[in-house]
Design an enzyme around this catalytic site. Structure first.
Site, PDB file in Angstrom:
ATOM      1  N   GLY A 123      33.842  43.874  39.955  1.00 11.25           N
ATOM      2  CA  GLY A 123      34.381  42.625  39.411  1.00 11.25           C
ATOM      3  C   GLY A 123      33.932  41.374  40.123  1.00 11.25           C
ATOM      4  N   SER A 131      30.586  38.488  40.307  1.00 13.09           N
ATOM      5  CA  SER A 131      29.335  38.031  39.677  1.00 13.09           C
ATOM      6  C   SER A 131      28.179  38.042  40.664  1.00 13.09           C
ATOM      7  CB  SER A 131      29.526  36.605  39.126  1.00 13.09           C
ATOM      8  OG  SER A 131      29.904  35.743  40.204  1.00 13.09           O
ATOM      9  N   ASP A 155      44.277  36.360  46.305  1.00 12.73           N
ATOM     10  CA  ASP A 155      45.586  36.583  45.670  1.00 12.73           C
ATOM     11  C   ASP A 155      46.442  37.646  46.361  1.00 12.73           C
ATOM     12  OD1 ASP A 155      43.700  38.197  43.014  1.00 12.73           O
ATOM     13  OD2 ASP A 155      44.528  39.106  44.830  1.00 12.73           O
ATOM     14  N   ASN A 174      38.785  37.858  46.942  1.00 14.16           N
ATOM     15  CA  ASN A 174      39.967  37.310  46.281  1.00 14.16           C
ATOM     16  C   ASN A 174      40.986  36.804  47.302  1.00 14.16           C
ATOM     17  OD1 ASN A 174      38.686  38.155  43.969  1.00 14.16           O
ATOM     18  ND2 ASN A 174      39.926  40.023  43.754  1.00 14.16           N
ATOM     19  N   ASN A 177      31.577  46.495  36.368  1.00  8.30           N
ATOM     20  CA  ASN A 177      31.675  45.130  35.865  1.00  8.30           C
ATOM     21  C   ASN A 177      31.609  45.156  34.350  1.00  8.30           C
ATOM     22  OD1 ASN A 177      31.075  42.267  35.265  1.00  8.30           O
ATOM     23  ND2 ASN A 177      30.779  42.094  37.487  1.00  8.30           N
ATOM     24  N   HIS A 205      37.513  35.223  52.076  1.00  3.72           N
ATOM     25  CA  HIS A 205      37.738  33.824  51.705  1.00  3.72           C
ATOM     26  C   HIS A 205      39.151  33.341  52.000  1.00  3.72           C
ATOM     27  CE1 HIS A 205      34.216  34.364  48.649  1.00  3.72           C
ATOM     28  NE2 HIS A 205      33.803  34.190  49.890  1.00  3.72           N
TER      29      HIS A 205
END
Ligand code: OAD
Length: 245
Positions: free
Chosen positions: A187, A189, A104, A102, A213, A119
């Site tokens: 959380g 995929s 954020d 994430n 998940n 990332h």
């Protein structure tokens, strides 16, 4: 004893715990996950079309508008009980490694530290053709932003499709996965590499892999234990049972 009971009984403060999070842990903070339909202004775009160097070169202003919209949305968001539970787990454990896909920074806002950001993040930028990471002003006056020192065009410090991830983050994430005795995949995929390879790396090195998940994913068949449901509900209970066991 259930499988979860057995897992709880097997973990103590000296157990090496590694956690990998994806967009699902921020979903309950109001931040859309990646593979839900884009809502609002961007419903005609897919992240893959926007999160790429070619998209940036084609229209840096549009791309910055997309990222700045996400920045403003994240500013309004708050960490949720799932983020808070991982803060408590990090404080309790003597060997804790948190890896996130994430951007954020809700983990850091909750109080997590030494977070491995595979990332990048929405609060830093780079001069277009350089690696130096620069802080972004809280509110960007004009888009696209330019470096106030060199006048160079700035790009988000976010990994785009087809780009290499920051090597220091990848190395730290792989170390944390190889050394893990318990690996929590939360959380995500499991569709984007190299992050998606980390739970496999952990399992190949003897870790107990646990998935949290809402749905089944690409790794569900190989995990030791699947905890189906919302991370913000499952994690507080899991961490409480570990700490107060
Ligand atoms: P995805 O959107 O691919 O997957 C989100 C996962 O979270 C899905 O498996 C959902 O079922 C799950 N989920 C949703 N809400 C949840 C909840 N409340 N509790 C638990 N699970 C929940 O997002 P990521 O896997 O994070 O990369 O995507 C990985 C990368 O793909 C992103 O970091 C981004 C994207 O391209 C870059 O930007 C480089």
């Amino acid at each position: 004893m259930t499988e979860l009971d057995n897992l709880i009984a097997s973990i103590n403060k000296d157990t090496r715990i590694t956690v990998l999070t994806g967009a699902g842990i921020s979903a309950e903070s109001g931040i859309p996950t990646f593979r839900e339909a884009q809502t609002g202004l961007w419903e005609n775009y897919s992240p893959e079309e926007l999160a790429s160097l070619s998209a940036f070169q084609r229209d840096p202003k549009l791309l910055w508008e997309w990222y700045n919209g996400r920045r403003e949305m994240v500013k309004q968001a708050l960490p949720n009980a799932g983020h808070d539970a991982l803060v408590r787990l990090q404080q309790w454990s003597n060997h804790f490694c948190l890896i996130t896909q994430n951007v954020d920074q809700l983990h850091q806002r909750a109080g997590s530290y030494d977070v491995i950001e595979l990332h990048g993040n929405l609060n830093t930028a780079r001069r277009f053709d350089e690696d130096e990471v620069l802080p972004l002003d809280d509110t960007l006056e004009s888009l696209p932003p330019y470096c106030q020192v060199t006048g160079k065009l700035l790009r988000p410090n976010i990994v785009w499709f087809g780009e290499n991830l920051p090597s220091a983050a990848v190395n730290a994430a792989e170390k944390g996965s190889i050394e893990a005795e318990v690996f929590l995949s939360i959380g995500t995929s499991g569709l984007v590499y190299p992050a998606a390879g980390l739970p496999v790396m952990a399992r190949e090195n003897g870790a107990t892999v646990v998935e949290v998940n809402l749905d089944d994913t690409t790794i569900t068949d190989m995990v030791s234990l699947k905890l189906s449901g919302c991370a913000s509900e499952i994690l507080p209970d899991l961490v409480d049972r570990l700490i107060y066991a």
